[in-house]
Design a protein around this motif. Structure first.
Motif, PDB file in Angstrom:
ATOM      1  N   ARG A   1      64.857  63.009  15.784  1.00 24.67           N
ATOM      2  CA  ARG A   1      65.168  63.790  16.874  1.00 24.67           C
ATOM      3  C   ARG A   1      65.518  62.802  17.955  1.00 24.67           C
ATOM      4  O   ARG A   1      65.209  61.682  18.177  1.00 24.67           O
ATOM      5  CB  ARG A   1      64.282  64.665  17.721  1.00 24.67           C
ATOM      6  N   GLU A   2      66.586  63.077  18.658  1.00 28.67           N
ATOM      7  CA  GLU A   2      67.370  62.301  19.951  1.00 28.67           C
ATOM      8  C   GLU A   2      66.173  62.473  20.742  1.00 28.67           C
ATOM      9  O   GLU A   2      65.768  63.215  21.605  1.00 28.67           O
ATOM     10  CB  GLU A   2      68.271  62.899  20.135  1.00 28.67           C
ATOM     11  N   ASP A   3      65.528  61.336  21.297  1.00 28.69           N
ATOM     12  CA  ASP A   3      64.488  61.076  22.032  1.00 28.69           C
ATOM     13  C   ASP A   3      64.329  59.832  22.559  1.00 28.69           C
ATOM     14  O   ASP A   3      64.277  58.720  21.838  1.00 28.69           O
ATOM     15  CB  ASP A   3      63.163  61.197  21.296  1.00 28.69           C
TER      16      ASP A   3
ATOM     17  N   ALA B   1      54.447  54.801  25.382  1.00 28.76           N
ATOM     18  CA  ALA B   1      53.705  54.880  23.797  1.00 28.76           C
ATOM     19  C   ALA B   1      54.465  55.416  22.756  1.00 28.76           C
ATOM     20  O   ALA B   1      54.156  55.037  21.552  1.00 28.76           O
ATOM     21  CB  ALA B   1      52.375  55.621  24.322  1.00 28.76           C
ATOM     22  N   GLY B   2      55.418  56.121  22.930  1.00 29.97           N
ATOM     23  CA  GLY B   2      56.234  56.756  21.844  1.00 29.97           C
ATOM     24  C   GLY B   2      55.827  58.192  21.930  1.00 29.97           C
ATOM     25  O   GLY B   2      54.550  58.580  21.774  1.00 29.97           O
ATOM     26  N   GLY B   3      56.797  59.150  22.039  1.00 32.06           N
ATOM     27  CA  GLY B   3      56.738  60.463  21.783  1.00 32.06           C
ATOM     28  C   GLY B   3      56.380  61.185  20.526  1.00 32.06           C
ATOM     29  O   GLY B   3      56.885  62.301  20.166  1.00 32.06           O
ATOM     30  N   THR B   4      55.455  60.922  19.723  1.00 35.71           N
ATOM     31  CA  THR B   4      55.125  61.276  18.260  1.00 35.71           C
ATOM     32  C   THR B   4      53.819  61.592  18.253  1.00 35.71           C
ATOM     33  O   THR B   4      52.949  60.907  18.858  1.00 35.71           O
ATOM     34  CB  THR B   4      55.618  60.420  17.408  1.00 35.71           C
ATOM     35  N   MET B   5      53.272  62.774  17.486  1.00 35.25           N
ATOM     36  CA  MET B   5      51.777  63.095  17.523  1.00 35.25           C
ATOM     37  C   MET B   5      51.123  62.003  16.797  1.00 35.25           C
ATOM     38  O   MET B   5      50.022  62.083  16.998  1.00 35.25           O
ATOM     39  CB  MET B   5      51.788  64.598  16.821  1.00 35.25           C
TER      40      MET B   5
ATOM     41  N   LEU C   1      61.765  57.022  21.288  1.00 40.63           N
ATOM     42  CA  LEU C   1      61.720  56.908  19.818  1.00 40.63           C
ATOM     43  C   LEU C   1      62.738  55.848  19.264  1.00 40.63           C
ATOM     44  O   LEU C   1      62.988  55.705  18.150  1.00 40.63           O
ATOM     45  CB  LEU C   1      61.678  58.133  19.090  1.00 40.63           C
ATOM     46  N   ARG C   2      63.265  55.176  20.185  1.00 43.35           N
ATOM     47  CA  ARG C   2      64.271  54.132  19.616  1.00 43.35           C
ATOM     48  C   ARG C   2      63.889  53.028  18.701  1.00 43.35           C
ATOM     49  O   ARG C   2      64.432  52.502  18.046  1.00 43.35           O
ATOM     50  CB  ARG C   2      64.865  53.582  21.055  1.00 43.35           C
TER      51      ARG C   2
END
Length: 235
Positions: free
Chosen positions: A131-133, A83-87, A136-137
């Motif tokens: 950020r490197e994650d 899903a993607g690691g952003t709020m 989030l590519r």
């Protein structure tokens, strides 16, 4: 029809201060965005959101949504790696699962950051997508996946911003958001993408995917993102 407005911390979110409340059934603020307008209903933030940045006075109609609330619900829709690691994405998945809306409208969630300008409405901030994650590519692919998951629940996603955006949602305006339409979905591609998610097994029940990042193949995630980018038609 229920219309949910999600407010992020992008510089343009301040435009929403002048919007009337009546187009929206609920307003969900992410992190510092509770300060944008006082009539928010839900404030969603992670465990490490500084206490000094949290609201002091909470109205009787307002509530705080934390990881205890949103992690289980986001897990029902695929978890954080897919899903993607952003709020911004977490807030949308939480709203989709918890509130069952017909429309989710987002503002201040474009995730485009110019180094020479303020990154957030309150000035300079730490931008999650920079950020490197591993999750989030491709923010575009993650937003396409979100559109599909929403459409599968008869919910439309729209972006109320007029600025450059990493979100692939159709653009709309506050008064028109309630008329948003469900997008066309490539069901064959969606089936393939969901099957690939199951095959990969990148599921982290705790939501703390960064603790297991060593087992995620970025090439496999890129291939999966490519599928999601082809899964939906946006005019």
């Amino acid at each position: 029809m229920s219309v949910i407005l999600i407010l992020g911390s992008g510089p343009n979110v301040v435009a929403s201060r002048d919007w009337p409340r009546d187009p929206f059934d609920r307003i969900v603020a992410i992190n510092n965005a509770w300060a944008v307008r006082p009539d928010w209903d839900d404030l969603i933030h992670p465990e490490d959101f500084p206490p000094e940045r949290r609201p002091v006075d909470i109205g009787p109609h307002q509530r705080i949504i934390t990881a205890t609330d949103y992690v289980p619900l986001q897990n029902t829709l695929g978890g954080f790696v897919y899903a993607g690691g952003t709020m911004a994405f977490t807030a949308a998945y939480w709203a989709l699962a918890a509130l069952k809306p017909k429309v989710i409208a987002m503002m201040g969630c474009d995730m485009v950051y110019a180094s020479s300008q303020n990154t957030h409405f309150y000035g300079k901030g730490t931008a999650d997508p920079l950020r490197e994650d591993v999750t989030l590519r491709s923010l575009e692919a993650k937003s396409a996946r979100l559109m599909v998951m929403a459409a599968r629940q008869d919910c439309a996603m729209v972006n109320l911003s007029t600025d450059e955006s990493r979100l692939v949602f159709p653009r709309s305006k506050p008064q028109a958001a309630q008329h948003a339409e469900i997008p066309s979905i490539r069901r064959d591609i969606v089936t393939k993408a969901l099957a690939e998610e199951t095959r990969l097994g990148y599921y982290v029940p705790s939501g703390k995917y960064w603790k297991e990042e060593h087992r995620f193949d970025t090439a496999a995630i890129d291939a999966l993102d490519a599928l999601w980018l082809k899964s939906i038609t946006v005019d």
